[in-house]
Each structure stands twice: as C-alpha cells, then as structure tokens.
Write a protein that holds these residues in place. Structure first.
Motif, PDB file in Angstrom:
ATOM      1  N   ARG A 551      11.516  -2.510   5.337  1.00  0.00           N
ATOM      2  CA  ARG A 551      10.671  -1.891   4.756  1.00  0.00           C
ATOM      3  C   ARG A 551       9.947  -3.757   4.255  1.00  0.00           C
ATOM      4  O   ARG A 551       7.881  -3.820   4.025  1.00  0.00           O
ATOM      5  CB  ARG A 551      10.710  -1.654   3.268  1.00  0.00           C
ATOM      6  CG  ARG A 551      11.429  -0.382   3.817  1.00  0.00           C
ATOM      7  CD  ARG A 551      11.752   0.825   2.645  1.00  0.00           C
ATOM      8  NE  ARG A 551      12.442   1.902   2.754  1.00  0.00           N
ATOM      9  CZ  ARG A 551      12.417   2.530   2.198  1.00  0.00           C
ATOM     10  NH1 ARG A 551      13.019   2.306   0.700  1.00  0.00           N
ATOM     11  NH2 ARG A 551      13.675   3.455   2.452  1.00  0.00           N
ATOM     12  N   ALA A 552      10.429  -4.708   3.973  1.00  0.00           N
ATOM     13  CA  ALA A 552       9.307  -6.059   3.161  1.00  0.00           C
ATOM     14  C   ALA A 552       8.767  -6.781   4.712  1.00  0.00           C
ATOM     15  O   ALA A 552       7.285  -6.580   4.310  1.00  0.00           O
ATOM     16  CB  ALA A 552      10.310  -7.062   2.401  1.00  0.00           C
ATOM     17  N   ALA A 555       5.382  -4.788   4.711  1.00  0.00           N
ATOM     18  CA  ALA A 555       4.757  -4.897   4.081  1.00  0.00           C
ATOM     19  C   ALA A 555       3.658  -6.142   4.242  1.00  0.00           C
ATOM     20  O   ALA A 555       3.505  -6.939   4.615  1.00  0.00           O
ATOM     21  CB  ALA A 555       5.053  -4.568   2.723  1.00  0.00           C
ATOM     22  N   LYS A 557       2.170  -8.070   2.152  1.00  0.00           N
ATOM     23  CA  LYS A 557       2.400  -8.442   1.073  1.00  0.00           C
ATOM     24  C   LYS A 557       3.524  -8.147   0.307  1.00  0.00           C
ATOM     25  O   LYS A 557       3.941  -7.185   0.525  1.00  0.00           O
ATOM     26  CB  LYS A 557       0.976  -8.766   0.290  1.00  0.00           C
ATOM     27  CG  LYS A 557       0.621  -7.017  -0.780  1.00  0.00           C
ATOM     28  CD  LYS A 557      -0.603  -7.661  -1.262  1.00  0.00           C
ATOM     29  CE  LYS A 557      -0.705  -6.363  -2.499  1.00  0.00           C
ATOM     30  NZ  LYS A 557      -1.980  -6.446  -3.168  1.00  0.00           N
ATOM     31  N   GLU A 558       4.069  -9.357  -0.593  1.00  0.00           N
ATOM     32  CA  GLU A 558       5.105  -9.098  -1.364  1.00  0.00           C
ATOM     33  C   GLU A 558       4.616  -7.987  -2.636  1.00  0.00           C
ATOM     34  O   GLU A 558       4.459  -7.473  -2.633  1.00  0.00           O
ATOM     35  CB  GLU A 558       5.663 -10.547  -2.279  1.00  0.00           C
ATOM     36  CG  GLU A 558       6.627 -10.621  -2.850  1.00  0.00           C
ATOM     37  CD  GLU A 558       6.899 -11.876  -3.136  1.00  0.00           C
ATOM     38  OE1 GLU A 558       8.324 -12.546  -3.536  1.00  0.00           O
ATOM     39  OE2 GLU A 558       5.729 -12.267  -3.584  1.00  0.00           O
ATOM     40  N   THR A 559       5.965  -7.111  -2.006  1.00  0.00           N
ATOM     41  CA  THR A 559       6.285  -6.084  -3.137  1.00  0.00           C
ATOM     42  C   THR A 559       7.303  -6.569  -4.409  1.00  0.00           C
ATOM     43  O   THR A 559       7.436  -7.235  -5.009  1.00  0.00           O
ATOM     44  CB  THR A 559       6.572  -4.987  -2.955  1.00  0.00           C
ATOM     45  OG1 THR A 559       7.698  -4.909  -2.014  1.00  0.00           O
ATOM     46  CG2 THR A 559       5.384  -4.748  -1.411  1.00  0.00           C
ATOM     47  N   GLU A 560       6.615  -5.441  -5.905  1.00  0.00           N
ATOM     48  CA  GLU A 560       8.163  -5.743  -6.146  1.00  0.00           C
ATOM     49  C   GLU A 560       9.202  -5.396  -6.424  1.00  0.00           C
ATOM     50  O   GLU A 560       9.990  -6.612  -6.937  1.00  0.00           O
ATOM     51  CB  GLU A 560       7.526  -4.551  -7.683  1.00  0.00           C
ATOM     52  CG  GLU A 560       6.727  -4.470  -8.289  1.00  0.00           C
ATOM     53  CD  GLU A 560       6.247  -6.017  -9.390  1.00  0.00           C
ATOM     54  OE1 GLU A 560       7.360  -6.382  -9.287  1.00  0.00           O
ATOM     55  OE2 GLU A 560       4.714  -6.332  -9.560  1.00  0.00           O
ATOM     56  N   ARG A 561       9.950  -4.462  -4.849  1.00  0.00           N
ATOM     57  CA  ARG A 561      11.675  -4.756  -4.648  1.00  0.00           C
ATOM     58  C   ARG A 561      11.260  -6.231  -3.810  1.00  0.00           C
ATOM     59  O   ARG A 561      12.024  -6.734  -4.367  1.00  0.00           O
ATOM     60  CB  ARG A 561      11.550  -4.148  -3.701  1.00  0.00           C
ATOM     61  CG  ARG A 561      11.096  -2.767  -4.602  1.00  0.00           C
ATOM     62  CD  ARG A 561      11.329  -1.038  -3.091  1.00  0.00           C
ATOM     63  NE  ARG A 561      11.241   0.094  -4.149  1.00  0.00           N
ATOM     64  CZ  ARG A 561      11.134   1.406  -3.523  1.00  0.00           C
ATOM     65  NH1 ARG A 561      11.589   1.467  -2.520  1.00  0.00           N
ATOM     66  NH2 ARG A 561      10.723   2.554  -4.106  1.00  0.00           N
ATOM     67  N   SER A 562      10.543  -6.825  -2.872  1.00  0.00           N
ATOM     68  CA  SER A 562      10.967  -7.971  -2.353  1.00  0.00           C
ATOM     69  C   SER A 562      10.890  -9.506  -3.846  1.00  0.00           C
ATOM     70  O   SER A 562      11.628  -9.933  -2.996  1.00  0.00           O
ATOM     71  CB  SER A 562      10.081  -7.963  -1.489  1.00  0.00           C
ATOM     72  OG  SER A 562       8.723  -8.940  -1.624  1.00  0.00           O
TER      73      SER A 562
END
Length: 612
Positions: A551-552, A555, A557-562
C-alpha cells in the motif's frame, strides 16, 4: 278576543313539569295524555294543519323538533317557562330543519335511529314526580342508568323499522354488586371529566369479553341466574349484557381514568408502539386483580387487537404528540359493542325461520378473504408476511393490502387480526418491514447452520448480514422488546449483544493492532525485516507488513501509517528486497558481538556477508 295560547292561566289548563333529561317527544306525549288527545292532534292544534301522524303512534322512541313559535305555544299550554323547558329537555332548542326550498316546517319528527339512545325512566320515580302512573323516556345517561332508591336498571329502548322491540326495567334486588359499582362510579363522574369517555372504552372492552364465553368465567353466569328481569325468554343473555357486566365495566373505568396507569403503560412500553398486550404486564395484572380473575392475564397477554389494545396504542401515540387527547377515548367502530336491537331482531327472525344461518358475505368481507388467501399463499412460500409495500404475489397487490391492514390495525376487527396472526405472529411488528426481511434471511441461515456466534464476529455469515447483526447488537437496548425476542431465536441474548464483535474490524482498528505487534517485534529484534511466515504473539506480522509495504508503494506520498512504521524502523520498506535487510541485520549482530568471520578480518568478513 282572548288568545288561547296566552301564558296567563286559563280555565281547563293544567300545569305539567318536564323531567330532567326527558325527550321532547315523551313530554309532548304526556301532555297530550293529560288533555286526552293524541300527539298528532295536540301538535296540529299548536302548529296548525299539515302535521302528519307520528309514523306508528305506538312507537315513541324517536324525537320531535319544534319551531320557536310552536315551542312558545306548548310552554303556554303546560304553564312552564320556556327557560325551564330548555334546561330540562336536551332537544328543546333543536328547532326544525330548513327544507330544500328554504321553508322551515313547524314540526319535524325523527326516528329512534337518528337520535341518541333513549331509555325508560324509573316508573316509581316518574310517578312520584308527575303524580300519575305514567311512563317517561329519557336520554340514556350513565348516572341515571340505575335508580339506587328503587334498585332497578333501565334498559335501552330498542326499536327497529319503527317498531319497539324491547323496553323496560330490570330489578337489581338480587345483584347488590351492581348497586355498589354504581355508587363507586357516581363520585368519579363528578370528579373526572374523562370518566364518561373512559366508561365507553371500558364497556367496549368488557362487551368483547362477554362475547368470548371464557371457560373459566363463573361470575357472569351466576349473576345472570340471579337477575330479576321480566324479559322474553331466549333474549335475556342479549338484553342483560350491560347489566351483568356493569361491575367489571366500572372497575376497568377506574383504571383507565387514572393518570398513574397511563403513565405506567408508557413506562412498560418505553414509549414504543406495542405489538401485544403482553408488553403492558402491570396493566393486565391490575385489571385481573380488580376484577378478581387472575387467569385473565394470560388470556389477554397474547391479544393484538380489540378496544383495550387500541386504547394502549392511543396512549403511546398521544405521548408522542401524534393524536389529540380525545382520540385516546375514541373507540373504533369495529370494537364498539354490537347493537342490542340488531341482535334481538336477528334472534326473533331466526326463531321464525326468516333468516338463514349463513348469509352472503359483503363486498368488503369478500375483498378481505381474497387478500387473506394470497397472504396464506405467500407465507407458505416465504415463511413470513414481510412483503414490500409495492410487492405483488400472483398478480395481487399483497404489499399494499397488508400495508392497509397495518395502518388500521387498531380498528381492525378482532377476528381479522387473529386470522393474520395465525399466518404470521409478527405480521404487524412495530418496526420497518425491511428489518423483518433481513431477520428472516438470518433465521434461514440459523436453521441450516445453528445459532450465530456474536462474540466471534458472526463467522460464516455474509459480510452484509454479519454487519447487520452486529448493528442490532450495538443498539440492542434501544430495540423493541419484540425485536429482542426475535433475536433470541438467532442465539443473540443480552449477554451476547454486550460482548459482540464486528463482522470485520475497521481498518483503523486493524492497523492499530498490527502496529502494536510491530513494536513488540522491533523491541526484541531491533528491526522489521521479517519474512512472510513471521508471527508475533500469534499475529501474522510478516503478511501484515507485506500488505503495508504494498500500500505504501502504491501511495504517491507518505501517509500517516507509513510514518508510524518508519518511527519504529526507518528501513521497514526499503527500495530493495527485504531479505537483504534480514541478512544485513544478522551480519550486523554478528559483527557487533565481536565475532570474526572465518579466514577473514572482521571488516572483510562483514563486507563479504553483506555481498552475499
């Protein structure tokens, strides 16, 4: 020339006072008898020529309406002021209706079916008031129904087709409980403005019980045997209904009038529309206690129709502000006591063989039977009557037909409601039809695979059904008591509802749980370079991290989870194979421990392992 209708006393003119609540027809009849003329003759003298006979002069159960000029002359003739006649005679000021051509007749007669109920006044009281052995007919009033002094009950004057069927009085010397009940009711009539309306509801309730002929009922047959009445044989059980059931009607009235019991009804139903009377147990228990019939609770609990059920529903609707106060006391036509005149006429015609045992059904009854047949067919195929409003079955608009029955369920005749109840006990559940349809899908699954497991997240159910079941558990306390009873058949009881888990965890909850396991793994190993088969505390951490890396990378751009995973291990998602990280951390741990690689220096050994 002297005016013969002058209010001044004249020779040969007698004074005749009216009785309180007397019909104008009865008063004019007594006045005519004092002058030894017929009613028609007296009114012809007062109103002029053109007054026709009273369609059968022996029937005086109707009413006569007089024009103002005629009323003035009658008052002059009987030597009683018009104001006094207006107070004593309820229909005195009614006047005569205007004809289609605009002319107003001086006298107009109305049949007994077109005026309120009339009863024969107590003969002894009438004789004492008038000084003559005559009879008077009064408008039926609850407070004057029983003469306590002379211990008698005045029957309604019954007439059909301009013929008097029954008229008379019933002695109450052998029924002291009826007298005592009336004595309890009189103060309540003075104090409570709703008592009269409540008695009408109570009388409808008790009359429906009278028609059932319960096996455990012993008080009414005994009371009927002690009744001292000179009534036609074979008609006593019909004409004495209101007399025999009067104590029970008064007892029910005292409960219905009490605001406390209306409040308890709302508390028991939690402001929800009841499905059966079992949802108001305190009311049923109190009625059984006051009536001295403990067995009544069980018989009434399953009732989902009738006057009492309609009253309970009206109380709930009144609390919601859906209906005005007067609608609480409105008795639906289908639940009103059957007219005694019609029953007496039917008995007499059957006695002479003029009425067949089974008559032709009315159009309304025929239409109902057609709808009922389609309802049986649908229920046999689907197992329920939760038909969508616009659903059709075999070309018949069954959904619309059932919707109409549900809308008018409070006014539905008891036998019709019972017929639908036998097909599907929950045909009129006070909740949306869609709820019952989804419930039935769950019930079909339970019958095949057993009860659902709420604590395990409803395994084996479809995603939509599982989420619906969890929703019912999450708002279990707000559900109708009938819905809770149905959910129990699926294996969901209060304890299960409180500990129910969702069919699937939300993404946020699932990620938080995986993140906790990732922290625990990193605390021991110092990294997140796991293999696919790595498990942490039974949790498939390797598979979970593979999913997060995928999933990362998708995406942009960087997400809250990454970012949360990077805080644990900055190289948790490298741009190369994760197996390289895994080998690197093994070599790094070996080098950090001060161990030399075989045949090489420490530095060489480290780089060779790194290349591998």
């Amino acid at each position: 020339m002297t005016d013969p209708f002058s209010p001044r006393p004249a020779a040969g003119v007698v004074r005749l006072a009216p009785l309180a609540g007397e019909t104008t027809m009865s008063f004019v009849n007594r006045l005519a008898a004092r002058y030894n003329v017929t009613v028609t003759g007296l009114l012809a003298a007062m109103a002029g020529p053109g007054v026709r006979g009273v369609w059968g002069k022996d029937c005086l159960l109707g009413e006569v309406f007089l024009a103002p000029a005629v009323r003035h002359r009658v008052a002059s003739l009987c030597q009683v002021p018009e104001s006094h006649l207006s107070r004593a005679l309820p229909s005195w000021d009614g006047g005569a209706d205007t004809n289609a051509n605009g002319e107003q007749p001086n006298v107009r007669f109305a049949s007994g079916s077109a005026v309120p109920t009339v009863m024969l006044g107590c003969r002894l009281c009438t004789a004492a008031r008038t000084g003559a052995p005559c009879s008077a007919r009064l408008y039926a009033e609850l407070r004057s129904r029983i003469c306590i002094k002379h211990q008698c009950w005045s029957l309604d004057s019954l007439a059909l087709d301009r013929v008097t069927l029954v008229e008379g009085q019933v002695g109450l010397a052998g029924l002291p409980e009826v007298i005592r009940a009336h004595q309890r009711l009189l103060p309540l009539l003075r104090r409570s403005g709703s008592c009269k309306n409540a008695f009408a509801v109570a009388q409808a309730v008790v009359a429906s019980w009278w028609d059932v002929h319960w096996r455990d009922e012993v008080l009414w047959p005994a009371r009927l045997g002690r009744l001292g009445a000179d009534l036609p044989e074979g008609e006593v059980a019909v004409l004495a209904r209101d007399v025999v059931t009067y104590p029970e009607a008064v007892a029910v009235t005292t409960v219905l009038c009490d605001r406390l019991w209306r409040q308890r009804v709302l508390e028991d139903t939690h402001g929800q529309m009841p499905h059966t009377l079992a949802e108001v147990p305190r009311l049923l228990t109190e009625l059984a206690r006051r009536l001295g019939r403990p067995w009544l609770v069980e018989l009434l609990a399953a009732s989902s129709a009738g006057a009492l059920f309609a009253w309970v529903r009206a109380c709930v609707r009144r609390e919601r502000g859906a209906v005005p106060e007067e609608d609480v006391w409105a008795v639906p036509v289908a639940h009103r006591p059957r007219g005694l005149a019609a029953q007496v006429r039917e008995l007499r015609l059957q006695h002479v063989g003029s009425v067949p045992v089974g008559g032709r059904l009315s159009r309304a009854e025929q239409a109902y039977q057609v709808g009922l047949a389609h309802a049986r067919s649908y229920a046999a195929r689907h197992g329920h009557l939760a038909v969508p409003k616009y659903g059709r079955h075999e070309g018949f608009a069954l959904g619309a037909w059932l919707a109409n029955q549900r809308i008018g369920v409070a006014a539905l005749p008891i036998e019709r409601a019972q017929a639908l109840h036998r097909i599907d006990p929950w045909w009129n559940g006070p909740w949306p039809i869609s709820w019952r349809r989804t419930y039935h899908r769950a019930l079909v699954r339970v019958r095949k695979h057993g009860p659902v497991d709420a604590t395990a997240g409803f395994p084996g159910t479809s995603l939509a059904l599982g989420e619906w079941l969890h929703e019912q558990c999450s708002r279990y306390d707000a559900l109708h008591v009938g819905q809770q009873r149905l959910l129990a058949d699926l294996g969901i009881r209060p304890a299960h509802a409180r500990s129910a888990h969702p069919r699937r965890k939300s993404l946020a909850q699932a990620f938080a749980a995986g993140l906790d396991h990732a922290r625990a793994f990193a605390a021991v190993h110092g990294h997140l370079a796991t293999s696919k088969s790595t498990r942490q505390g039974g949790f498939p951490l390797g598979q979970w991290l593979m999913s997060q890396r995928s999933r990362a990378r998708v995406a942009e751009k960087e997400t809250e989870r990454s970012r949360a995973l990077s805080a644990i291990d900055p190289w948790w998602n490298p741009p190369w194979r994760v197996s390289w990280n895994h080998s690197y951390h093994q070599a790094h741990a070996h080098h950090t421990a001060g161990h030399a690689f075989p045949g090489t220096t420490t530095k060489t050994s480290f780089h060779s392992v790194s290349r591998r």
